[in-house]
Design a protein around this motif. Structure first.
Motif, PDB file in Angstrom:
ATOM      1  N   MET A   1       0.834  -1.198   0.000  1.00  0.00           N
ATOM      2  CA  MET A   1       0.000   0.000   0.000  1.00  0.00           C
ATOM      3  C   MET A   1       0.872   1.254   0.000  1.00  0.00           C
ATOM      4  SD  MET A   1      -3.354  -0.850   2.374  1.00  0.00           S
ATOM      5  CE  MET A   1      -2.454  -0.802   3.905  1.00  0.00           C
ATOM      6  N   TYR A   2       1.850   1.280   0.878  1.00  0.00           N
ATOM      7  CA  TYR A   2       2.778   2.413   0.917  1.00  0.00           C
ATOM      8  C   TYR A   2       3.507   2.545  -0.416  1.00  0.00           C
ATOM      9  CZ  TYR A   2       2.529   3.673   5.890  1.00  0.00           C
ATOM     10  OH  TYR A   2       2.126   4.141   7.121  1.00  0.00           O
ATOM     11  N   GLU A   3       3.880   1.422  -0.987  1.00  0.00           N
ATOM     12  CA  GLU A   3       4.582   1.412  -2.269  1.00  0.00           C
ATOM     13  C   GLU A   3       3.724   2.053  -3.361  1.00  0.00           C
ATOM     14  OE1 GLU A   3       7.105  -2.111  -4.156  1.00  0.00           O
ATOM     15  OE2 GLU A   3       4.937  -2.498  -4.303  1.00  0.00           O
ATOM     16  N   PHE A   4       2.440   1.669  -3.414  1.00  0.00           N
ATOM     17  CA  PHE A   4       1.534   2.219  -4.418  1.00  0.00           C
ATOM     18  C   PHE A   4       1.418   3.730  -4.269  1.00  0.00           C
ATOM     19  CE2 PHE A   4      -2.627   3.719  -5.772  1.00  0.00           C
ATOM     20  CZ  PHE A   4      -2.743   3.176  -7.043  1.00  0.00           C
ATOM     21  N   PHE A   5       1.197   4.188  -3.049  1.00  0.00           N
ATOM     22  CA  PHE A   5       1.005   5.623  -2.843  1.00  0.00           C
ATOM     23  C   PHE A   5       2.299   6.408  -3.081  1.00  0.00           C
ATOM     24  CE2 PHE A   5      -2.689   4.112  -0.256  1.00  0.00           C
ATOM     25  CZ  PHE A   5      -3.649   4.601  -1.122  1.00  0.00           C
TER      26      PHE A   5
END
Length: 430
Positions: free
Chosen positions: A140-144
């Motif tokens: 999730m952090y990677e996507f954002f």
């Protein structure tokens, strides 16, 4: 050389040392098989009686479950092992002998395991779920990060509610009333007006007296808000986001999904775009499926969401809910005043809603009218109204419940297994 179980595959035919606990053991008389864990994974340690000193053999045979130790041995390839290796043990240094460990390999009831959650986390299944949870958070952090979102941390103590105070935990903030946050959304809207695309990730609290397998009292939410983004673009971002998370888990957590017995063929189908069904059509579908008592204007419960999801192999968006059953801040549909520009994303396989989102009202006069309709006081919500007063723009956002998402991706039956220490209606321990 000191290393970890997860790195043993990089040290084939080398002698290494790991710190570990004994999760289980068995013996054939001349060989002791030690099931070792160190937090990064599980591996089998093999002690051959004829190849070690008698004192080491005695130590290995006498060790009890959850005894902690340093283990030295030679790493060997083993195609039968889930990790692809085993450790031929040459030395053991016991750090602490565990006595009468309460969770044994036999079957235990749920309440017993929950009372011992601090120890149950050590089991192979719980370890796998926590590893998947960690990968979901990472992805999730990677996507954002890859999409230029900025992380912002909203307060947990608030003086007002995002969606009404009926399910909030009340506390005193010195001489004022305060509540534990049920959503950081309103604050994230303010952050979006300053930073463009933002997201928060933190605990939220719902004083909802529910005992279903989908509900927790304390759970974690990821809540993005996006300036200059309207409803359609938001839906596209949501499906890209969920697709990225699922595909990341499939790529990086193959071993954990195997341990959990997850049917990955169902997860492999989770790729954007996702199907959509309007609330109106969902009502029609439910009546066709035998839900004769559901009427337009009513919210959907778990059986309704499950029935709708059964018609699709991917997560499905239910769009344009009636205005009367949604939050005050949702923007009306441009062609219909009775529904709003919103969507819930329903996971397959009976896991229910994992995302709720909408386009937010950006018109000052309309928001003032909503304040009056919902009896919101100017004092508590003045700052939120001012977001529409000073440079208002179209904006949208959504919230994803982490534990329901973990439950769906891992195939866990109940969300209590998807958070390290669950807070349930009847549980505040440990």
């Amino acid at each position: 050389m000191k290393t970890t179980i997860s790195q043993l595959k990089n040290h084939i035919d080398e002698t290494v040392t790991i710190g570990a606990w004994l999760s289980n053991k068995r013996s054939s008389g001349k060989i002791a098989f030690l099931q070792l864990r160190d937090g990064t994974g599980f591996v089998q340690g093999v002690v051959v009686k004829a190849e070690v000193e008698e004192s080491l053999w005695t130590t290995a045979k006498g060790m009890t479950q959850e005894t902690s130790m340093y283990v030295t041995g030679k790493v060997q390839s083993d195609e039968r092992s889930q990790t692809g290796v085993e450790l031929v043990v040459t030395d053991i240094t016991v750090l602490h002998e565990a006595v009468d460990y309460p969770i044994t390999p036999k079957e235990h009831g749920t309440e017993f395991l929950m009372d011992h959650r601090h120890l149950w986390l050590r089991s192979k299944r719980q370890h796998a779920i926590m590893k998947v949870r960690n990968e979901i958070i990472h992805s999730m952090y990677e996507f954002f990060h890859n999409n230029e979102f900025i992380k912002v941390d909203p307060p947990i103590l608030t003086g007002s509610s995002a969606e009404g105070t009926t399910t909030l935990f009340h506390t005193k903030y010195f001489d004022e009333d305060a509540y534990l946050s049920q959503s950081g959304q309103l604050y994230m809207e303010a952050a979006a007006m300053a930073l463009g695309k933002v997201f928060s990730f933190g605990p939220t609290f719902r004083a909802e007296k529910s005992k279903t397998r989908r509900h927790l009292i304390e759970f974690w939410m990821i809540e993005p808000e996006m300036a200059f983004v309207e409803h359609e673009e938001s839906l596209q971002i949501q499906e890209q986001f969920v697709s990225h998370v699922v595909q990341s888990v499939l790529e990086r957590c193959q071993l954990e999904l195997s341990i959990l017995g997850r049917d990955v063929s169902k997860l492999e189908k989770v790729k954007a775009p996702f199907p959509r069904i309007s609330y109106d059509d969902a009502i029609t579908l439910l009546k066709e499926k035998g839900f004769d008592d559901i009427e337009w204007g009513e919210d959907f419960g778990a059986p309704h969401e499950t029935a709708i999801a059964e018609s699709y192999e991917q997560p499905v968006f239910i769009t344009n809910y009636p205005k009367e059953i949604k939050a005050f801040y949702m923007k009306p549909h441009p062609e219909r005043d009775d529904v709003v520009l919103c969507a819930d994303l329903i996971a397959p396989e009976g896991y229910g809603e994992i995302i709720g989102g909408s386009q937010r009202i950006d018109d000052l006069d309309l928001m003032k009218a909503r304040y009056e309709e919902h009896g919101l006081t100017d004092d508590a919500y003045r700052w939120y109204l001012e977001l529409r007063q000073y440079g208002s723009v179209p904006h949208s956002g959504f919230g994803l419940g982490l534990e329901r998402t973990v439950a769906w991706i891992t195939g866990a039956e109940h969300v209590r297994e998807t958070i390290p220490f669950p807070r349930l209606l009847n549980r505040l321990y440990p």
